[in-house]
Write a protein that holds these residues in place. Structure first.
Motif, PDB file in Angstrom:
ATOM      1  N   ARG A  40      -5.811   1.779  -7.808  1.00 28.77           N
ATOM      2  CA  ARG A  40      -4.764   1.754  -8.845  1.00 28.77           C
ATOM      3  C   ARG A  40      -3.698   0.714  -8.501  1.00 28.77           C
ATOM      4  NH1 ARG A  40      -0.768   6.735  -9.474  1.00 28.77           N
ATOM      5  NH2 ARG A  40       0.365   5.435  -8.004  1.00 28.77           N
ATOM      6  N   LEU A  41      -3.378  -0.122  -9.479  1.00 29.33           N
ATOM      7  CA  LEU A  41      -2.323  -1.126  -9.288  1.00 29.33           C
ATOM      8  C   LEU A  41      -1.113  -0.765 -10.137  1.00 29.33           C
ATOM      9  CD1 LEU A  41      -4.310  -4.505  -9.643  1.00 29.33           C
ATOM     10  CD2 LEU A  41      -3.841  -3.211  -7.551  1.00 29.33           C
ATOM     11  N   LEU A  74       0.859  -1.189   0.000  1.00 28.21           N
ATOM     12  CA  LEU A  74       0.000   0.000   0.000  1.00 28.21           C
ATOM     13  C   LEU A  74       0.893   1.236   0.000  1.00 28.21           C
ATOM     14  CD1 LEU A  74      -2.796   1.334   0.218  1.00 28.21           C
ATOM     15  CD2 LEU A  74      -2.621   1.125   2.705  1.00 28.21           C
ATOM     16  N   ALA A  75       1.085   1.804  -1.173  1.00 27.56           N
ATOM     17  CA  ALA A  75       2.003   2.954  -1.278  1.00 27.56           C
ATOM     18  C   ALA A  75       1.732   3.722  -2.558  1.00 27.56           C
ATOM     19  CB  ALA A  75       3.457   2.459  -1.298  1.00 27.56           C
ATOM     20  N   VAL A  76       2.036   5.036  -2.516  1.00 27.02           N
ATOM     21  CA  VAL A  76       2.053   5.805  -3.761  1.00 27.02           C
ATOM     22  C   VAL A  76       3.316   5.408  -4.514  1.00 27.02           C
ATOM     23  CG1 VAL A  76       0.694   7.748  -2.892  1.00 27.02           C
ATOM     24  CG2 VAL A  76       3.185   7.776  -2.654  1.00 27.02           C
ATOM     25  N   SER A  77       3.480   6.007  -5.670  1.00 25.37           N
ATOM     26  CA  SER A  77       4.555   5.696  -6.610  1.00 25.37           C
ATOM     27  C   SER A  77       4.221   4.426  -7.397  1.00 25.37           C
ATOM     28  CB  SER A  77       5.925   5.575  -5.950  1.00 25.37           C
ATOM     29  OG  SER A  77       6.934   5.807  -6.949  1.00 25.37           O
ATOM     30  N   LEU A  78       5.091   4.074  -8.305  1.00 22.80           N
ATOM     31  CA  LEU A  78       4.765   3.037  -9.288  1.00 22.80           C
ATOM     32  C   LEU A  78       6.000   2.727 -10.119  1.00 22.80           C
ATOM     33  CD1 LEU A  78       4.052   4.734 -12.418  1.00 22.80           C
ATOM     34  CD2 LEU A  78       2.886   5.930 -10.580  1.00 22.80           C
ATOM     35  N   GLY A  79       5.841   1.737 -10.994  1.00 21.81           N
ATOM     36  CA  GLY A  79       6.847   1.518 -12.035  1.00 21.81           C
ATOM     37  C   GLY A  79       8.024   0.667 -11.622  1.00 21.81           C
ATOM     38  N   ILE A 112      -0.226  -0.979  -4.580  1.00 21.44           N
ATOM     39  CA  ILE A 112      -1.667  -0.698  -4.682  1.00 21.44           C
ATOM     40  C   ILE A 112      -1.933   0.610  -3.973  1.00 21.44           C
ATOM     41  CG2 ILE A 112      -2.276  -1.960  -2.543  1.00 21.44           C
ATOM     42  CD1 ILE A 112      -4.801  -2.980  -4.065  1.00 21.44           C
ATOM     43  N   GLU A 113      -2.913   1.360  -4.447  1.00 13.60           N
ATOM     44  CA  GLU A 113      -3.273   2.601  -3.742  1.00 13.60           C
ATOM     45  C   GLU A 113      -4.663   3.042  -4.135  1.00 13.60           C
ATOM     46  OE1 GLU A 113      -2.541   6.401  -4.682  1.00 13.60           O
ATOM     47  OE2 GLU A 113      -2.819   6.035  -6.812  1.00 13.60           O
TER      48      GLU A 113
END
Ligand code: P1T
Length: 383
Positions: free
Chosen positions: A359-360, A321-326, A332-333
């Motif tokens: 958002r995944l 469960l965290a912001v950011s991506l890639g 997930i958020e």
């Protein structure tokens, strides 16, 4: 040379002094000069640093640009573009953009007398209508964050240029492995290097890539004057990350595509936003401007209320469960309360960032394990 070969070799030449296969990391903040008032290639690391230059050289090659500039974060890169503008100038931006970009445009750039109109750029007619004689910059994100909307880059470039504006594309979600906006007519490509370029959740960085030397020089002037440069350590890590960019992004996109199809048929899911699905309104444009996959980001809406959505995102174990991506780790958020919390609530509602969106960011784990993790979360929300 092919993309993946350039990712490994361009900008990463062997060290001529020692033969080191990986170029050394230059942490020096300053460089001795040949004489007072005489300048070598490097003098002070805000103005230029060999490790930063290596990262910029590789990225410029991957995007097909004449040059790249590396920044301390994605936001510092976008800020540099807005800092080129003057009071009275107008930006038309897509309405499906990162919350931090929304905040920069509406709550910082506005202080300098720059106005912004957010429009749904998935329909080029909306862009055309929103442009005024003061419009100097059109800013799009494709795929957009968080709704994965697709904007036609070539059509946007044609409209922006006909009105004398520049087109900037935040291509963070696609990465150059899937889309190269400069080839489609964009003037500026922006990346949060924190995401796919780095790829391992261990650095913060940003970049601009351009195809025109004059524009590069103007942006460089602002960058050097304002100072938000990427540090050498981050550049080193980002260069390392980019060597596997194509492999990671293609593989992660494949997993995301399969998860999207599975979620679309799931009884507890209202809708899935993924440009690889035929039902996605931007699918045809995505097929034209994305090559090698539709990206590893996917957003969906649970059949359930706000509390159940919250419970779902708090129930996964592999998806952190965290912001950011890639990165290689899946995340997930809930955009409404996390990545897009800096939107005004009314604008969130207006632009479709509902409380129910999840958002995944799909990583490199085995799809079976990711699926099992989501199955458990679906079970939790009905307990
Ligand atoms: O975090 P930073 O490196 O400053 O990059 C900002 C940024 C710019 N553009 C896009 C499309 C982004 O997704 C981001 C950062 N996004 C997140 C942290 C997020 O969770 O969406």
């Amino acid at each position: 040379m092919h993309f993946r070969t350039r990712a490994i070799h361009v900008g990463n030449e062997h060290c001529p002094q020692t033969g080191a296969v990986v170029p050394p990391l230059y942490l020096a903040s300053t460089f001795v000069q040949p004489g007072a008032g005489e300048w070598g290639e490097f003098d002070y690391s805000r103005s230029g640093n060999p490790t930063r230059k290596a990262f910029e050289t590789t990225l410029a090659s991957l995007e097909g640009g004449c040059g790249a500039l590396a920044f301390a974060s994605g936001m510092a890169a976008t800020h540099c573009v807005t800092a080129m503008l003057r009071a009275g100038d107008h930006i038309v931006a897509g309405s499906d953009i990162y919350g931090g970009t929304y905040r920069l445009f509406h709550k910082v750039a506005n202080r300098a007398g720059i106005t912004v109109s957010l429009v749904d750029t998935t329909n080029p007619a909306n862009l055309e209508q929103a442009i005024t004689p003061a419009t100097k910059l059109v800013w799009i994100e494709t795929p957009g964050n968080p709704r994965l909307s697709i904007t036609d880059i070539a059509a946007s470039a044609e409209i922006a240029h006909r009105h004398g504006a520049l087109l900037g594309v935040d291509s963070t979600f696609a990465s150059p492995a899937l889309t190269r906006p400069l080839e489609l007519g964009a003037d500026i490509v922006m990346h949060s290097a924190t995401k796919y370029l780095g790829g391992h959740s261990d650095l913060l960085g940003g970049a601009l890539v351009v195809r025109d030397q004059k524009l590069r020089d103007e942006l460089y002037f602002v960058q050097n004057a304002t100072g938000g440069v990427m540090g050498p350590w981050e550049c080193f890590l980002a260069s390392r990350g980019m060597k596997t960019l194509e492999l990671r992004v293609r593989e992660q996109s494949k997993t995301a595509h399969r998860l999207a199809e599975w979620l679309a048929a799931h009884p507890q899911v209202n809708r899935v936003l993924y440009p690889g699905l035929q039902a996605h309104p931007g699918h045809a444009v995505a097929c034209r401007q994305m090559d090698g996959g539709f990206g590893a980001m996917l957003t969906f809406e649970l059949r359930g209320d706000f509390q159940q959505t919250k419970k779902f995102v708090q129930s996964t174990k592999l998806f952190g469960l965290a912001v950011s991506l890639g990165a290689v780790e899946s995340l997930i958020e809930q955009p409404a309360s996390m990545s897009h919390a800096s939107y005004d609530a009314a604008d969130r509602a207006k632009h479709g960032i509902s409380d129910g969106l999840i958002r995944l960011s799909v990583g490199l784990e085995a799809i079976e394990d990711l699926q099992d993790d989501l199955v458990e979360a679906f079970a939790k929300v009905t307990e």
